[in-house]
Write a protein that holds these residues in place. Structure first.
Motif, PDB file in Angstrom:
ATOM      1  N   THR A   1       0.830  -1.209   0.000  1.00 55.92           N
ATOM      2  CA  THR A   1       0.000   0.000   0.000  1.00 55.92           C
ATOM      3  C   THR A   1       0.865   1.261   0.000  1.00 55.92           C
ATOM      4  O   THR A   1       0.517   2.259  -0.641  1.00 55.92           O
ATOM      5  CB  THR A   1      -0.983   0.042   1.197  1.00 55.92           C
ATOM      6  OG1 THR A   1      -0.250   0.007   2.425  1.00 55.92           O
ATOM      7  CG2 THR A   1      -1.958  -1.119   1.153  1.00 55.92           C
ATOM      8  N   VAL A   2       2.008   1.218   0.701  1.00 52.25           N
ATOM      9  CA  VAL A   2       2.929   2.369   0.697  1.00 52.25           C
ATOM     10  C   VAL A   2       3.418   2.648  -0.722  1.00 52.25           C
ATOM     11  O   VAL A   2       3.345   3.776  -1.218  1.00 52.25           O
ATOM     12  CB  VAL A   2       4.133   2.109   1.635  1.00 52.25           C
ATOM     13  CG1 VAL A   2       5.283   3.076   1.338  1.00 52.25           C
ATOM     14  CG2 VAL A   2       3.721   2.251   3.092  1.00 52.25           C
ATOM     15  N   VAL A   3       3.942   1.609  -1.376  1.00 49.89           N
ATOM     16  CA  VAL A   3       4.515   1.786  -2.712  1.00 49.89           C
ATOM     17  C   VAL A   3       3.437   2.207  -3.711  1.00 49.89           C
ATOM     18  O   VAL A   3       3.664   3.076  -4.564  1.00 49.89           O
ATOM     19  CB  VAL A   3       5.221   0.483  -3.160  1.00 49.89           C
ATOM     20  CG1 VAL A   3       5.663   0.597  -4.616  1.00 49.89           C
ATOM     21  CG2 VAL A   3       6.434   0.205  -2.283  1.00 49.89           C
ATOM     22  N   MET A   4       2.240   1.654  -3.603  1.00 49.45           N
ATOM     23  CA  MET A   4       1.155   1.997  -4.530  1.00 49.45           C
ATOM     24  C   MET A   4       0.751   3.464  -4.391  1.00 49.45           C
ATOM     25  O   MET A   4       0.489   4.145  -5.389  1.00 49.45           O
ATOM     26  CB  MET A   4      -0.046   1.075  -4.307  1.00 49.45           C
ATOM     27  CG  MET A   4       0.211  -0.348  -4.754  1.00 49.45           C
ATOM     28  SD  MET A   4      -1.073  -1.505  -4.226  1.00 49.45           S
ATOM     29  CE  MET A   4      -2.184  -1.418  -5.623  1.00 49.45           C
ATOM     30  N   LYS A   5       0.700   3.967  -3.170  1.00 51.54           N
ATOM     31  CA  LYS A   5       0.354   5.376  -2.979  1.00 51.54           C
ATOM     32  C   LYS A   5       1.449   6.296  -3.516  1.00 51.54           C
ATOM     33  O   LYS A   5       1.163   7.325  -4.127  1.00 51.54           O
ATOM     34  CB  LYS A   5       0.090   5.667  -1.505  1.00 51.54           C
ATOM     35  CG  LYS A   5      -1.194   5.048  -0.969  1.00 51.54           C
ATOM     36  CD  LYS A   5      -1.510   5.596   0.390  1.00 51.54           C
ATOM     37  CE  LYS A   5      -2.626   4.816   1.051  1.00 51.54           C
ATOM     38  NZ  LYS A   5      -2.216   3.488   1.492  1.00 51.54           N
ATOM     39  N   ILE A   6       2.713   5.931  -3.275  1.00 53.71           N
ATOM     40  CA  ILE A   6       3.830   6.706  -3.824  1.00 53.71           C
ATOM     41  C   ILE A   6       3.737   6.736  -5.348  1.00 53.71           C
ATOM     42  O   ILE A   6       3.944   7.774  -5.983  1.00 53.71           O
ATOM     43  CB  ILE A   6       5.181   6.111  -3.363  1.00 53.71           C
ATOM     44  CG1 ILE A   6       5.403   6.363  -1.859  1.00 53.71           C
ATOM     45  CG2 ILE A   6       6.341   6.717  -4.157  1.00 53.71           C
ATOM     46  CD1 ILE A   6       6.620   5.660  -1.282  1.00 53.71           C
TER      47      ILE A   6
END
Length: 407
Positions: free
Chosen positions: A124-129
């Protein structure tokens, strides 16, 4: 590809969905947050501080390794697929905790929980970035970490309340059953992969690529390695607070409900604070925010052993939460700014490997120190390490974060 646009406003539907999914991810950790030392002692007769904290060690190591491989595999397998796998691994955890016949099975459940957290939270972190682009990256990380840690605090409060009213098992773990199943369904039906956004950003980004992502993020690059050591120390002190703060409060004869309140204030302030500190990191000095955040944490932790009143301990918990809020989204936005889009997932994964190994180091160091010298000495030692970490940020990390290629 041409219809893909980077930005929070342009991708608000997927972004909002990922924020909700990450709240469910955080809630899975909150399920254990306020009750586990008591669960260990009452259900399994585990009294040693080191043995009780073994569940945090197992969780931290498995989550750290899963973080790293999420970063390595994100471009190959896809972010959404890793998120789904993480949820599938989470679903058995509350059932195992309810029916565990011995402490070894509880440790196994926490290994599964750690793997699940690494896969789900990192995805979820990487997808939001990927979705937001550079302009709103700090704000995006603030929203992400707010959702996760606010959920940790809320669920920690509710499990403490439920444990106080109905016992430490099985009712508190019913929350985990709900969170894991609904989180999986949300991801399966509505979440979309974001790899195309990376290709879009890579076309215009000029950030210098790293020769060896793991080595540069861990040791060589002054920006990345300074952030990485601070992340490790941050979670080292979080692992200690997770395990030892409920013990201190039990020794001071607080009931489960009061323990739930004090232990919940820290992640709740941490969570809500990130709504503001994430946005701040887009506009103010990231280095300054990291220094002051780590220093505040160290000072708050130092005074915990010298406090016995509910109000003072609640205040220290709030200061600790505020210090952590200053650094947590700033860690991720700094890593993202300092790396090229193609290498970002792996650099974030490497950072999160070391950051979450901090849970294991914190549990081991504080557990052994508490058994040998007492809980108070363990807490003071962790406070000193946290203050040293703030000084490393101050004196080693450059103020200029992005290194641009010379064509």
């Amino acid at each position: 590809m041409n219809d893909i646009q980077l930005g929070l406003k342009q991708n608000w539907k997927q972004f909002t969905l990922l924020v909700i999914v990450n709240a469910f991810v955080g809630g899975m950790v909150g399920m254990e947050r306020s009750i586990f030392p008591q669960f260990a002692e009452l259900e399994f007769g585990v009294a040693s501080k080191t043995a009780i904290l073994s569940f945090i060690t197992a969780f931290g190591i498995s989550k750290a390794i899963a973080n790293y491989y999420t970063g390595r595999l994100a471009n190959k397998i896809g972010r959404r697929n890793l998120l789904l796998i993480g949820w599938l691994i989470a679903i058995p955890v509350p059932f195992i905790l309810i029916y565990a016949p011995n402490w070894a099975i509880v440790i196994f459940a926490n290994i599964l929980l750690g793997i699940s957290q690494g896969l789900t939270w990192s995805s979820t972190v990487v997808m939001k970035i990927d979705l937001v682009g550079e302009k709103d990256r700090g704000f995006a990380m603030g929203l992400n970490e707010f959702a996760g840690y606010f959920a940790v605090g809320i669920v920690a409060f509710f499990t403490g309340y439920i444990a106080n009213s109905y016992g430490v098992t099985p009712y508190p773990f019913y929350i985990g059953i709900f969170l894991s199943i609904v989180g999986f369904i949300l991801t399966l039906i509505w979440v979309k992969d974001t790899r195309d956004f990376v290709h879009k950003e890579s076309g215009t980004d000029k950030t210098t690529e790293l020769k060896n992502i793991f080595v540069e993020t861990t040791f060589k690059n002054k920006t990345l390695s300074s952030v990485t050591q601070a992340g490790l120390i941050n979670n080292l002190n979080d692992g200690m607070i997770w395990g030892l703060l409920p013990m201190i409060l039990l020794n001071l004869s607080f009931n489960n409900e009061n323990i739930g309140v004090i232990t919940a204030i820290y992640p709740t302030v941490w969570g809500i604070g990130q709504l503001f500190t994430g946005k701040m990191s887009d506009h103010y000095s990231k280095k300054g925010m990291l220094f002051w955040g780590m220093l505040m944490q160290g000072i708050a932790i130092f005074f915990i052993p010298y406090s016995s009143s509910f109000s003072i301990l609640a205040g220290l918990s709030a200061i600790l939460g505020l210090g952590t809020a200053l650094v947590y989204p700033t860690f991720l936005s700094t890593i993202a700014q300092a790396t090229s889009p193609k290498q970002r997932a792996e650099s974030v994964g490497t950072f999160r490997l070391w950051r979450d190994l901090g849970y294991a180091f914190g549990a081991i160091i504080s557990g052994i120190t508490a058994d040998l010298l007492g809980v108070e000495y363990a807490i003071i030692l962790i406070a000193i390490l946290t203050i040293i970490s703030s000084l490393i940020i101050q004196f080693r990390m450059p103020s200029a974060i992005k290194q641009i290629e010379n064509n």
